[in-house]
Scaffold this active site. Structure first.
Site, mmCIF file in Angstrom:
data_model
loop_
_atom_site.group_PDB
_atom_site.id
_atom_site.type_symbol
_atom_site.label_atom_id
_atom_site.label_comp_id
_atom_site.label_asym_id
_atom_site.label_seq_id
_atom_site.Cartn_x
_atom_site.Cartn_y
_atom_site.Cartn_z
ATOM 1 N N GLN A 160 52.348 31.729 36.631
ATOM 2 C CA GLN A 160 53.623 32.281 37.155
ATOM 3 C C GLN A 160 54.798 31.779 36.306
ATOM 4 O OE1 GLN A 160 53.433 34.473 39.703
ATOM 5 N NE2 GLN A 160 51.248 34.026 39.804
ATOM 6 N N TYR A 216 45.248 30.640 43.361
ATOM 7 C CA TYR A 216 44.819 32.048 43.205
ATOM 8 C C TYR A 216 46.001 33.015 43.089
ATOM 9 C CZ TYR A 216 44.609 32.209 48.467
ATOM 10 O OH TYR A 216 44.847 32.136 49.799
ATOM 11 N N GLU A 217 45.659 34.259 42.794
ATOM 12 C CA GLU A 217 46.671 35.314 42.533
ATOM 13 C C GLU A 217 47.563 34.923 41.359
ATOM 14 O OE1 GLU A 217 46.159 38.207 44.168
ATOM 15 O OE2 GLU A 217 47.615 38.923 42.702
ATOM 16 N N GLY A 218 46.947 34.344 40.308
ATOM 17 C CA GLY A 218 47.699 33.833 39.160
ATOM 18 C C GLY A 218 48.152 32.424 39.467
#
Ligand SMILES: Cc1cc2nc3c(=O)[nH]c(=O)nc-3n(C[C@H](O)[C@H](O)[C@H](O)COP(=O)(O)OP(=O)(O)OC[C@H]3O[C@@H](n4cnc5c(N)ncnc54)[C@H](O)[C@@H]3O)c2cc1C
Length: 596
Positions: free
Chosen positions: A451, A444-446
């Site tokens: 990334q 999650y969060e990219g």
């Protein structure tokens, strides 16, 4: 049981990440080392004594839902109340809204400790901090006045509603819709999935930040707007009013973080209110919602990186404690080998020592990278000159901090199970929980793949490659300092650092050249190995930076020893990673047919 490594955290902040220098340079106002130590020590006490004991309860019971009402695990309501009464929620928030305006460095250190205690619990304030940042940066004065004081105090919590069933990494295709109203408000309709702490019983109101599309919005990412949608509407006098038209439809059954309610949220289906949609207010400008989210993404990604560090630390502590107690076989050279029938503690076996030191080195390296990233963020806000450099440094380090720390969080938690042998696979030991919890953080969060794309295609290009080259130059000077050091115990560290930095430099220049030539697919084929190459090289260099410090804390020799272990055992991988980055693309393309 987890015990917050307050001294190690303080050392890394002050001597490796740059907090000490920033204090000396007067960049952090009244903040002095004594106050830093007092804050870290109290955060460590709270994490060790109050959060950690309830982490296992949260994992076993999980969050439960009945008729849209979510109940958190036993004790978590009181734990949350006690946590906010300590003022921890508003550490970095502006004083204007009740925060303490302390540096991000302190917040990430505290986040590490909360997450080591229970990642599922710490997710709640992590999301609130994201919401605070979004409203503080992009909200109107009215939104700030109404929502920020309660979000900063933690009386209300916040969420991020981005994901939909068909829109995950690619938010451009999201379908949630918003309609304008004459009174300046909007009505929101649609479904969001995987919403962390989307519904719960620990706070009186939940402030949802929701991405949605206006009827006349352009297609794709340029047509997304951000809305603030409270669970309960707020009256003019600040009291809570009617229930807004949104609810949690269900909770996901997950591999880990069981105490964190992961909700499917329904907006505007008429269950509450007048069936005309959930009432919301625009944050920022129409159709600029994704840009608003991006401004807060650095901090949110770093916060997820801290989850990797946190789990790695807790898993390492558990493994070391177990390895001291468990006896099996006779380790070569063990002092008790002569006693009939005696077995050595497994911590005496070279292979177990290798596992434990690998865990320690990766944890400490990821911690140093993450804190250095937070330092760059603080400098970007506070340094007079060089702001652009610090902004770029924070931007460059963020994908590495997020991905390297969360990847090693999984690796270290897995090694922790290995150290426990069969008992590691048995839930009552607690080692398995760390691996189950850690596994979401690279997603999650990219995702970490996203990334790596960000690192290679955007961050390397900052100032035409000047920022990444300046970081590499700093790493070279650390290696030079090790070579010039008169301290014993570094072994061949300087040579190993030179070689790792040379690999990083070669891979970086190769990527910059391929990108400049328009060979994006070729460059992206090696993006993930490059990200790890960067993380490992930074790990070696930052451990060395700590080893060079002449601190009188009795730990200087062990810091050098850990640094040497990492340099001589873990950094050899960097050369292979460089080869994968620079020569792996052709075979990757050729083997594509294997997957047909
Ligand atoms: C427990 C949990 C909590 C969550 N909390 C929240 C939350 O609070 N709010 C919220 O909005 N969302 C939340 N999410 C959603 C999370 O952010 C997404 O799962 C994540 O962004 C990935 O999206 P996806 O699951 O659709 O995977 P996909 O986007 O389908 O990705 C699948 C795979 O394809 C790769 N991939 C996708 N696109 C590309 C590309 N362009 N290039 C290379 N590789 C690519 C990915 O790296 C990944 O390996 C949560 C998810 C979980 C499981």
């Amino acid at each position: 049981m987890y015990k917050a490594p307050v001294e190690e955290i303080a050392f890394t902040l002050k001597h490796v990440a740059g907090l000490g220098q920033a204090i000396d340079d007067g960049l952090l106002g009244d903040l002095g080392e004594d106050l830093v130590d007092a804050i870290l020590s109290e955060a460590g006490r709270f994490a060790s004594d109050e959060i950690a004991p309830l982490g296992e309860t949260g994992d076993r019971q999980g969050a439960r839902i009945a008729d849209g009402v979510v109940t958190t695990p036993d004790g978590w309501r009181d734990l949350y109340k006690s946590w906010i009464s300590g003022g921890w929620n508003g550490l970095t928030a502006s004083e204007e809204f009740g925060g303490q305006a302390l540096p991000h460095m302190l917040n990430v250190a505290a986040l590490e400790m909360w997450n080591s205690g229970s990642m599922a619990f710490a997710l709640c304030p992590t999301l609130t901090m994201g919401a605070i940042e979004a409203v503080a940066t992009h909200g109107s004065d009215a939104l700030k006045a109404t929502y920020l004081p309660k979000l900063v105090s933690g009386e209300w919590t916040g969420t991020m509603n981005l994901t939909e069933p068909h829109a995950g990494s690619d938010l451009g295709v999201l379908k949630a819709r918003a309609e304008r109203r004459d009174d300046g408000s909007y009505r929101i309709f649609g479904q969001k999935i995987f919403i962390t702490w989307g519904e719960h019983d620990v706070a009186d109101n939940i402030i949802h930040l929701v991405l949605a599309r206006l009827p006349d919005a352009p297609a794709g990412t340029r047509g997304i707007s951000l809305f603030l949608v409270p669970k309960f509407l707020v009256n003019d006098d600040g009291s809570l009013g009617a229930r807004n038209d949104l609810f949690a439809h269900s909770l996901e059954h997950k591999l880990g973080i069981h105490g964190s309610p992961t909700c499917t949220m329904i907006y505007g289906d008429g269950r509450f209110g007048d069936a005309k949609g959930a009432i919301g207010w625009l944050v920022g400008e129409e159709n600029k919602g994704l840009a608003c989210m991006f401004t807060m993404m650095n901090n949110a990604r770093l916060a997820v990186g801290m989850q990797g560090v946190a789990i790695a630390e807790a898993a390492t502590q558990k493994a070391v404690a177990y390895a001291r107690e468990r006896t099996q076989g006779k380790a070569p050279g063990w002092s008790g080998a002569g006693q009939a029938g005696a077995m050595s503690p497994i911590i005496e076996h070279p292979d177990v020592i290798r596992m434990l030191l690998t865990m320690k080195a990766l944890t400490q390296g990821a911690r140093a990278i993450a804190y250095s990233c937070a330092h760059a963020t603080d400098m970007a806000h506070r340094a007079g000159e060089g702001r652009q450099h610090w902004q770029e440094r924070a931007a460059l380090l963020t994908p590495i901090a997020k991905s390297f720390a969360t990847d090693i969080g999984v690796d270290v938690a897995s090694l922790g199970i290995q150290v426990h042998g069969g008992m590691g696979f048995i839930e009552e030991t607690g080692a398995a929980r760390y691996l189950r919890d850690a596994r979401i953080a690279p997603i999650y969060e990219g995702t970490n793949g996203i990334q790596a794309i960000d690192l290679v295609t955007r961050k390397l290009q900052l100032s035409g490659g000047a920022e990444v080259r300046s970081l590499i130059a700093e790493l070279k000077s650390i290696a030079d300092d090790v070579r010039g050091s008169n301290r014993d115990g570094f072994g061949t560290t300087a040579d190993r650092l030179d070689s790792a930095i040379a690999s990083l430099e070669a891979a970086t220049e190769w990527l910059l050249a391929e990108l400049a030539a328009g060979n994006t697919a070729k460059a992206l084929s090696g993006a993930t190995p490059y990200q790890r190459l960067f993380g490992l090289t930074l790990t070696g260099c930052y451990l060395a930076k700590g080893g060079l410090v002449e601190a009188e804390d009795g730990k200087a020799d062990s810091r050098i020893a850990l640094c040497r272990f990492a340099a001589e055992n873990l950094l050899a991988e960097t050369s292979a990673l460089k080869d994968t980055v620079t020569t792996g693309a052709a075979s990757l393309a050729a083997a594509r047919s294997v997957l047909a």
